[in-house]
Scaffold this active site. Sequence first.
Site, mmCIF file in Angstrom:
data_model
loop_
_atom_site.group_PDB
_atom_site.id
_atom_site.type_symbol
_atom_site.label_atom_id
_atom_site.label_comp_id
_atom_site.label_asym_id
_atom_site.label_seq_id
_atom_site.Cartn_x
_atom_site.Cartn_y
_atom_site.Cartn_z
ATOM 1 N N ASP A 14 0.859 -1.186 0.000
ATOM 2 C CA ASP A 14 0.000 0.000 0.000
ATOM 3 C C ASP A 14 0.891 1.231 0.000
ATOM 4 O O ASP A 14 1.983 1.218 0.586
ATOM 5 C CB ASP A 14 -0.889 0.001 1.252
ATOM 6 C CG ASP A 14 -1.772 1.234 1.326
ATOM 7 O OD1 ASP A 14 -2.790 1.266 0.612
ATOM 8 O OD2 ASP A 14 -1.448 2.154 2.097
ATOM 9 N N GLU A 16 0.917 5.615 0.515
ATOM 10 C CA GLU A 16 0.233 6.842 0.907
ATOM 11 C C GLU A 16 0.844 7.988 0.122
ATOM 12 O O GLU A 16 2.068 8.039 -0.075
ATOM 13 C CB GLU A 16 0.373 7.087 2.412
ATOM 14 C CG GLU A 16 -0.286 6.029 3.293
ATOM 15 C CD GLU A 16 -1.790 5.948 3.097
ATOM 16 O OE1 GLU A 16 -2.412 7.003 2.845
ATOM 17 O OE2 GLU A 16 -2.339 4.836 3.189
ATOM 18 N N HIS A 159 -5.315 5.034 7.097
ATOM 19 C CA HIS A 159 -4.565 5.620 5.990
ATOM 20 C C HIS A 159 -3.056 5.649 6.274
ATOM 21 O O HIS A 159 -2.363 6.617 5.947
ATOM 22 C CB HIS A 159 -5.077 7.021 5.646
ATOM 23 C CG HIS A 159 -6.468 7.023 5.093
ATOM 24 N ND1 HIS A 159 -6.759 6.627 3.808
ATOM 25 C CD2 HIS A 159 -7.657 7.337 5.677
ATOM 26 C CE1 HIS A 159 -8.071 6.716 3.605
ATOM 27 N NE2 HIS A 159 -8.638 7.141 4.716
ATOM 28 N N ASP A 164 -3.351 -0.230 6.900
ATOM 29 C CA ASP A 164 -4.331 -0.492 5.843
ATOM 30 C C ASP A 164 -4.151 -1.883 5.252
ATOM 31 O O ASP A 164 -5.134 -2.545 4.878
ATOM 32 C CB ASP A 164 -4.211 0.566 4.743
ATOM 33 C CG ASP A 164 -4.786 1.909 5.169
ATOM 34 O OD1 ASP A 164 -5.251 2.012 6.329
ATOM 35 O OD2 ASP A 164 -4.763 2.853 4.363
#
Length: 407
Positions: A14, A16, A159, A164
């Site tokens: 993931d 950000e 987040h 996540d």
Amino acid sequence: MTMTVYGTEIAFFDVETSAPERCALLEFGAILVCPRRLVDVSSYATLVRPDDLDAVFPASWTGRSNGITRDAIAGAPPFRDVADNVYAILHGRVWAGHNILEFDTPIIRKAFAEIGRAPPEPKGVIDTLPLLTRRFGVRAGDMKLASLANYFGLGKQKHRSLDDIRMNIEILKYCSTVLLLEPSSPAEVSDELVCDVAEMQLDAAMQKDASSSGYSGFLEPGDVSIECIKISVALLHQFGRPTTQILHKSTPLQLSCTGLEVRFGVNPKFLDNAGRPKLNIKVVIPENLRKVLEFCDDLAKKSSPEACGTSEWIPLIKMDANAKHQTVRLNIPTVVSGETATYATDICKKERNGAIRKLVFSKVDEEELDSLLRWNKVDAFFSLELYDYKQNAGIRLVAKRLVVHSR
């Protein structure tokens, strides 16, 4: 040195980013997961400092609810410093994540392009957004991670990359369990079927995306069309250096060749900018590979920015000492994890029965690697990268995977 089955973990990852108009990478996180039970094997996360901090975080910026602050980002490493780690985690594995096809994967590819490096390539992809939408329906609304977490009572989405990812894995387990317990599901449910949805998608991804060699995206010399090779030059930033790639049908050219004879062992003579040995081996190449590499070398020498400066162009192909064989050098990059350097190249061993197992090294050991490779044969999977360094320019062959034949 120990051995383990190659490529068994799924890389859930993931990213950000900053505001959509800039969409700069701020954090990367990944968890390597056992595919049958979705059990964590290892994890990695890092904040990333963008090139232009003020553009990403203007003076009026007051922070985000995820806890990523300007001060934290200002003290983080640039992507160039963590790219080796990201590549080692992702390349050659099955990738998984929520909406990674539309969002996370393009961000990773952009980050590698901005530093002039070929991006990691997956063995297969599991995007849980379309997967769960297709298998679980729209009972959780828009099927975003936050909506799914609310549906199952897992709390608010934080987040942050690792948080996540763990939420995504839990959601996948919950969805799988619900599907298995519904009337249309099989009556007999074993504990191994908790991850049934993920495994079915994993099998489909591997069947679709893995090449016959077990490494997707790599072409054998006989499958390369010379007329489809071209040089691509892109200026990613207004004041940045141009990025040069060798393409085959609009895709970065990566090659595989079996049974290459290692003429000389590991050469640790040269060091990179971080002081790590720039390891390489010299291999004899067959005629069909020679033709492809010779064409690439000639094309790059004529049309790449690296060849237009004052540096001396170093030919890719050499003759060995007795002028009987044509050879090239395969570079074996290293990556630092903590205080220990390991190989970024996947190094495997092919047993006499044809089974391939990955070799796991505790650290870089030139003598150990030399003993394994010298005067042996390898199946090589490598990329072509252009360089211009210390008044020398040319093409560097970077080994992504080496399969060493049993003597």
